[in-house]
Write a protein that holds these residues in place. Structure first.
Motif, PDB file in Angstrom:
ATOM      1  N   ILE A  27      38.226  30.703  -9.338  1.00 36.10           N
ATOM      2  CA  ILE A  27      37.041  29.865  -9.133  1.00 36.10           C
ATOM      3  C   ILE A  27      37.115  29.111  -7.816  1.00 36.10           C
ATOM      4  O   ILE A  27      36.116  28.965  -7.105  1.00 36.10           O
ATOM      5  CB  ILE A  27      36.839  28.888 -10.327  1.00 36.10           C
ATOM      6  CG1 ILE A  27      35.498  28.161 -10.223  1.00 36.10           C
ATOM      7  CG2 ILE A  27      37.975  27.891 -10.428  1.00 36.10           C
ATOM      8  CD1 ILE A  27      34.298  29.014 -10.472  1.00 36.10           C
ATOM      9  N   PHE A  28      38.303  28.642  -7.435  1.00 39.00           N
ATOM     10  CA  PHE A  28      38.448  27.919  -6.171  1.00 39.00           C
ATOM     11  C   PHE A  28      38.181  28.840  -4.981  1.00 39.00           C
ATOM     12  O   PHE A  28      37.564  28.439  -4.002  1.00 39.00           O
ATOM     13  CB  PHE A  28      39.837  27.301  -6.065  1.00 39.00           C
ATOM     14  CG  PHE A  28      40.014  26.028  -6.865  1.00 39.00           C
ATOM     15  CD1 PHE A  28      38.993  25.524  -7.665  1.00 39.00           C
ATOM     16  CD2 PHE A  28      41.208  25.323  -6.825  1.00 39.00           C
ATOM     17  CE1 PHE A  28      39.144  24.367  -8.399  1.00 39.00           C
ATOM     18  CE2 PHE A  28      41.379  24.152  -7.547  1.00 39.00           C
ATOM     19  CZ  PHE A  28      40.342  23.667  -8.345  1.00 39.00           C
ATOM     20  N   ALA A  29      38.674  30.089  -5.070  1.00 41.46           N
ATOM     21  CA  ALA A  29      38.453  31.043  -3.978  1.00 41.46           C
ATOM     22  C   ALA A  29      36.986  31.418  -3.852  1.00 41.46           C
ATOM     23  O   ALA A  29      36.493  31.687  -2.753  1.00 41.46           O
ATOM     24  CB  ALA A  29      39.300  32.299  -4.195  1.00 41.46           C
ATOM     25  N   GLU A  30      36.269  31.415  -4.964  1.00 38.76           N
ATOM     26  CA  GLU A  30      34.854  31.784  -4.947  1.00 38.76           C
ATOM     27  C   GLU A  30      33.958  30.633  -4.500  1.00 38.76           C
ATOM     28  O   GLU A  30      33.002  30.834  -3.736  1.00 38.76           O
ATOM     29  CB  GLU A  30      34.418  32.242  -6.354  1.00 38.76           C
ATOM     30  CG  GLU A  30      35.003  33.585  -6.771  1.00 38.76           C
ATOM     31  CD  GLU A  30      34.695  33.900  -8.229  1.00 38.76           C
ATOM     32  OE1 GLU A  30      34.120  33.021  -8.926  1.00 38.76           O
ATOM     33  OE2 GLU A  30      35.035  35.010  -8.675  1.00 38.76           O
ATOM     34  N   GLU A  31      34.247  29.427  -4.965  1.00 36.86           N
ATOM     35  CA  GLU A  31      33.344  28.299  -4.766  1.00 36.86           C
ATOM     36  C   GLU A  31      33.656  27.443  -3.535  1.00 36.86           C
ATOM     37  O   GLU A  31      32.746  26.975  -2.844  1.00 36.86           O
ATOM     38  CB  GLU A  31      33.337  27.398  -6.013  1.00 36.86           C
ATOM     39  CG  GLU A  31      32.776  28.066  -7.258  1.00 36.86           C
ATOM     40  CD  GLU A  31      31.321  28.475  -7.117  1.00 36.86           C
ATOM     41  OE1 GLU A  31      30.569  27.759  -6.431  1.00 36.86           O
ATOM     42  OE2 GLU A  31      30.944  29.516  -7.682  1.00 36.86           O
ATOM     43  N   LEU A  32      34.926  27.213  -3.256  1.00 39.67           N
ATOM     44  CA  LEU A  32      35.267  26.264  -2.191  1.00 39.67           C
ATOM     45  C   LEU A  32      34.842  26.714  -0.795  1.00 39.67           C
ATOM     46  O   LEU A  32      34.370  25.882  -0.009  1.00 39.67           O
ATOM     47  CB  LEU A  32      36.760  25.935  -2.233  1.00 39.67           C
ATOM     48  CG  LEU A  32      37.237  25.215  -3.498  1.00 39.67           C
ATOM     49  CD1 LEU A  32      38.683  24.756  -3.350  1.00 39.67           C
ATOM     50  CD2 LEU A  32      36.359  24.015  -3.846  1.00 39.67           C
ATOM     51  N   PRO A  33      34.980  28.001  -0.431  1.00 36.17           N
ATOM     52  CA  PRO A  33      34.523  28.400   0.904  1.00 36.17           C
ATOM     53  C   PRO A  33      33.045  28.079   1.166  1.00 36.17           C
ATOM     54  O   PRO A  33      32.671  27.701   2.282  1.00 36.17           O
ATOM     55  CB  PRO A  33      34.769  29.907   0.925  1.00 36.17           C
ATOM     56  CG  PRO A  33      35.916  30.111  -0.006  1.00 36.17           C
ATOM     57  CD  PRO A  33      35.671  29.120  -1.113  1.00 36.17           C
ATOM     58  N   LYS A  34      32.208  28.187   0.131  1.00 31.55           N
ATOM     59  CA  LYS A  34      30.783  27.863   0.288  1.00 31.55           C
ATOM     60  C   LYS A  34      30.603  26.374   0.615  1.00 31.55           C
ATOM     61  O   LYS A  34      29.756  25.995   1.426  1.00 31.55           O
ATOM     62  CB  LYS A  34      30.017  28.193  -1.003  1.00 31.55           C
ATOM     63  CG  LYS A  34      30.100  29.651  -1.450  1.00 31.55           C
ATOM     64  CD  LYS A  34      29.452  29.795  -2.825  1.00 31.55           C
ATOM     65  CE  LYS A  34      29.731  31.164  -3.434  1.00 31.55           C
ATOM     66  NZ  LYS A  34      29.234  31.251  -4.827  1.00 31.55           N
TER      67      LYS A  34
END
Length: 366
Positions: free
Chosen positions: A201-208
């Motif tokens: 979830i961190f890899a998916e959401e944080l870059p945005k």
């Protein structure tokens, strides 16, 4: 430490939140010239690869599965076999004391200890007692806790609770962070932690969210822990964003990042939160929504209530994290205020407390 104590079994396994305190406790007791053996299930063994200096034995266990009658029957058979194996193991090894570090993997050893009349202590570092520990508490000699405000314990067993603090690595307790206190550093240096349960979830959401920060002219340096198969994916995203970053995988040398950052984003496992507060790093806690009894949320609420950290639930991550980072960027005193509150907390006495309480248990036994 009591001179009559010469051998201890520490039962751990499951997640890193159970394994790492067990290893820290083991090394402390070994320093006291006590013979220590650890038991772990298969899940826990993957966290123990870097602890080859410890004497570790694998003992299988299982949760009680209620999916269907067949799984229920099989899981109970595994548990019964694990208890029998534990009894045999304890008879051959003859410890003076057993420690159960929480989770189903510590259950058979503790039950075996009860059957053989070996004193045992259980450890609970969350704010809500785990299911295995809740079952074991009537039989335990003591319950070592990080916080006396532990939920889920019947009043008739509260006399067994003994606040010792968080069992964490001595290098953390003695760690001195200097550079992360520099409020004049314009760049927010963020460490992202959470292990396998947070990586996806961190890899998916944080870059945005970090892209929004870049567009808002908020300078960042990111240190992100991820799974090995996410390395390329994250590196490519941050390269496109022209974002200063360092991607790394799970390791025990996390302290090297502590002196380089001024903020962390983490799951709300008790061990990780304890490490961050003891090294005085402000953090944003994002509880794992599927944690048993929602214990991670309870941990995070406790820390936020005491102003040691910030709390954002996973469902609100995309909506609230950017706003919080923007607020911190505009007013660095927010981080200073968190650090000032954290300065009032310390677990430096934890091992002295452990030695004292172990001596009491051994004296009562003799």
């Amino acid at each position: 430490m009591n001179s009559k104590l010469n051998k201890v079994i520490i039962a751990t396994g499951g997640t890193g939140g159970h394994v790492f305190p067990a290893c820290s406790l083991a090394r402390h007791l070994i320093d006291k010239k006590i013979n220590v053996q650890l038991t772990s299930d298969k899940r826990g063994m993957k966290y123990l690869k870097n602890y080859q200096d410890l004497n570790i034995i694998q003992i299988s266990s299982s949760t009680i599965s209620k999916k269907n009658i067949f799984n229920f029957f099989i899981s109970n058979l595994i548990i019964l076999y694990s208890i029998f194996s534990s009894i045999v193991f304890l008879i051959f090894n003859r410890p003076n004391l057993v420690f159960g570090m929480g989770g189903y993997s510590s259950f058979p050893i503790c039950i075996g200890a009860k059957i053989l009349r070996i004193p045992f202590i259980i450890y609970e570092n969350n704010l809500h007692i785990g299911k295995a520990n809740k079952f074991l508490i009537p039989f335990a000699n003591k319950v070592f806790v990080s916080h006396l405000s532990l939920e889920g314990v019947s009043n008739k067993y509260k006399n067994k609770l003994c606040k010792i603090g968080n069992i964490i690595r001595k290098e953390i307790l003695n760690f001195n962070v200097i550079s992360n206190k520099d409020s004049k550093d314009e760049k927010l240096k963020i460490l992202i932690l959470g292990g396998s349960q947070a990586a996806k979830i961190f890899a998916e959401e944080l870059p945005k969210i970090f892209e929004k920060c870049i567009n808002a002219k908020i300078p960042l340096k990111i240190y992100q822990q991820c799974l090995p198969d996410q390395n390329e994916f994250l590196s490519n995203i941050y390269k496109k964003l022209n974002l200063d970053c360092e991607i790394f995988n799970f390791n025990n040398n996390i302290t090297k990042y502590f002196s380089q950052i001024n903020l962390a984003i983490t799951r709300s496992g008790s061990s990780m939160l304890a490490e961050l507060i003891n090294v005085k790093i402000p953090f944003i806690s994002v509880p794992l929504p599927t944690s048993a009894d929602n214990h991670q949320l309870k941990n995070a609420i406790y820390y936020e209530k005491n102003q040691y950290s910030y709390l954002i639930e996973e469902k609100d991550l995309s909506k609230k994290l950017f706003q919080l980072i923007k607020l911190i960027h505009e007013d660095r005193t927010l981080l200073e205020e968190v650090v000032n509150k954290q300065m009032q907390y310390s677990d430096k006495s934890v091992y002295r407390n452990i030695d004292r309480e172990i001596s009491k248990v051994i004296n009562e036994k003799n």
